[in-house]
Write a protein that holds these residues in place. Structure first.
Motif, short mmCIF file in Angstrom:
data_model
loop_
_atom_site.label_atom_id
_atom_site.label_comp_id
_atom_site.label_asym_id
_atom_site.label_seq_id
_atom_site.Cartn_x
_atom_site.Cartn_y
_atom_site.Cartn_z
N SER A 17 -5.66 -3.57 5.18
CA SER A 17 -4.34 -3.02 4.85
C SER A 17 -4.23 -2.72 3.35
O SER A 17 -3.63 -1.71 2.96
CB SER A 17 -3.22 -3.95 5.30
OG SER A 17 -3.34 -5.20 4.65
N GLU A 18 -4.82 -3.58 2.52
CA GLU A 18 -4.81 -3.34 1.07
C GLU A 18 -5.65 -2.11 0.74
O GLU A 18 -5.27 -1.30 -0.10
CB GLU A 18 -5.37 -4.56 0.33
CG GLU A 18 -4.50 -5.78 0.41
CD GLU A 18 -5.19 -7.01 -0.14
OE1 GLU A 18 -6.44 -7.06 -0.16
OE2 GLU A 18 -4.47 -7.94 -0.55
N ARG A 19 -6.80 -2.01 1.40
CA ARG A 19 -7.68 -0.86 1.16
C ARG A 19 -6.99 0.43 1.60
O ARG A 19 -7.04 1.44 0.89
CB ARG A 19 -9.00 -1.05 1.89
CG ARG A 19 -10.01 0.03 1.57
CD ARG A 19 -11.40 -0.34 2.03
NE ARG A 19 -12.32 0.71 1.67
CZ ARG A 19 -12.85 0.90 0.49
NH1 ARG A 19 -12.56 0.09 -0.49
NH2 ARG A 19 -13.68 1.89 0.24
N ASP A 20 -6.35 0.40 2.77
CA ASP A 20 -5.64 1.59 3.25
C ASP A 20 -4.56 2.03 2.26
O ASP A 20 -4.40 3.22 1.98
CB ASP A 20 -5.00 1.33 4.62
CG ASP A 20 -6.03 1.19 5.73
OD1 ASP A 20 -7.21 1.54 5.52
OD2 ASP A 20 -5.64 0.71 6.82
N ALA A 21 -3.82 1.06 1.72
CA ALA A 21 -2.77 1.38 0.75
C ALA A 21 -3.38 1.96 -0.53
O ALA A 21 -2.84 2.92 -1.10
CB ALA A 21 -1.94 0.14 0.44
N ALA A 22 -4.50 1.40 -0.96
CA ALA A 22 -5.16 1.89 -2.17
C ALA A 22 -5.69 3.32 -1.96
O ALA A 22 -5.59 4.17 -2.85
CB ALA A 22 -6.30 0.95 -2.57
N VAL A 23 -6.24 3.58 -0.78
CA VAL A 23 -6.71 4.94 -0.47
C VAL A 23 -5.53 5.91 -0.48
O VAL A 23 -5.62 7.00 -1.06
CB VAL A 23 -7.44 4.97 0.90
CG1 VAL A 23 -7.67 6.41 1.35
CG2 VAL A 23 -8.76 4.22 0.82
N SER A 24 -4.42 5.51 0.11
CA SER A 24 -3.23 6.36 0.12
C SER A 24 -2.76 6.69 -1.28
O SER A 24 -2.38 7.84 -1.57
CB SER A 24 -2.10 5.70 0.90
OG SER A 24 -2.43 5.62 2.26
N ARG A 25 -2.78 5.70 -2.17
CA ARG A 25 -2.38 5.95 -3.56
C ARG A 25 -3.36 6.90 -4.25
O ARG A 25 -2.96 7.77 -5.02
CB ARG A 25 -2.26 4.64 -4.32
CG ARG A 25 -1.05 3.80 -3.90
CD ARG A 25 -0.82 2.61 -4.80
NE ARG A 25 -1.92 1.65 -4.78
CZ ARG A 25 -2.03 0.64 -3.91
NH1 ARG A 25 -1.10 0.46 -2.99
NH2 ARG A 25 -3.05 -0.19 -3.98
#
Length: 70
Positions: A4-12
């Motif tokens: 979930s942290e990685r997904d959020a970082a990719v989105s940013r």
């Protein structure tokens, strides 16, 4: 880094890329690449940020990428 942290970082990173913030996007994808070496998607975004810093896309650009070389 959890998924979930990685997904959020990719989105940013993608958001910065789409907003033509090449240095910010490159930094975000570089950090992601550190946490997952060899991630080809991150490598591609980094390469495109470098390209677009030199030759920005047209004003009507919507985030797509046109391959110009093999």
């Amino acid at each position: 880094m959890r998924n979930s942290e990685r997904d959020a970082a990719v989105s940013r990173g993608v958001a910065a890329y789409r907003n033509r913030q090449w240095d910010i996007a490159k930094n975000k994808f570089s950090k992601l690449l550190e946490s997952k070496p060899g991630d080809r998607a991150c490598q591609i975004f980094i390469e495109r940020c470098d390209e677009y810093k030199i030759k920005p896309p047209p004003e009507d650009w919507a985030g797509e990428y046109a391959h110009t070389k093999k």
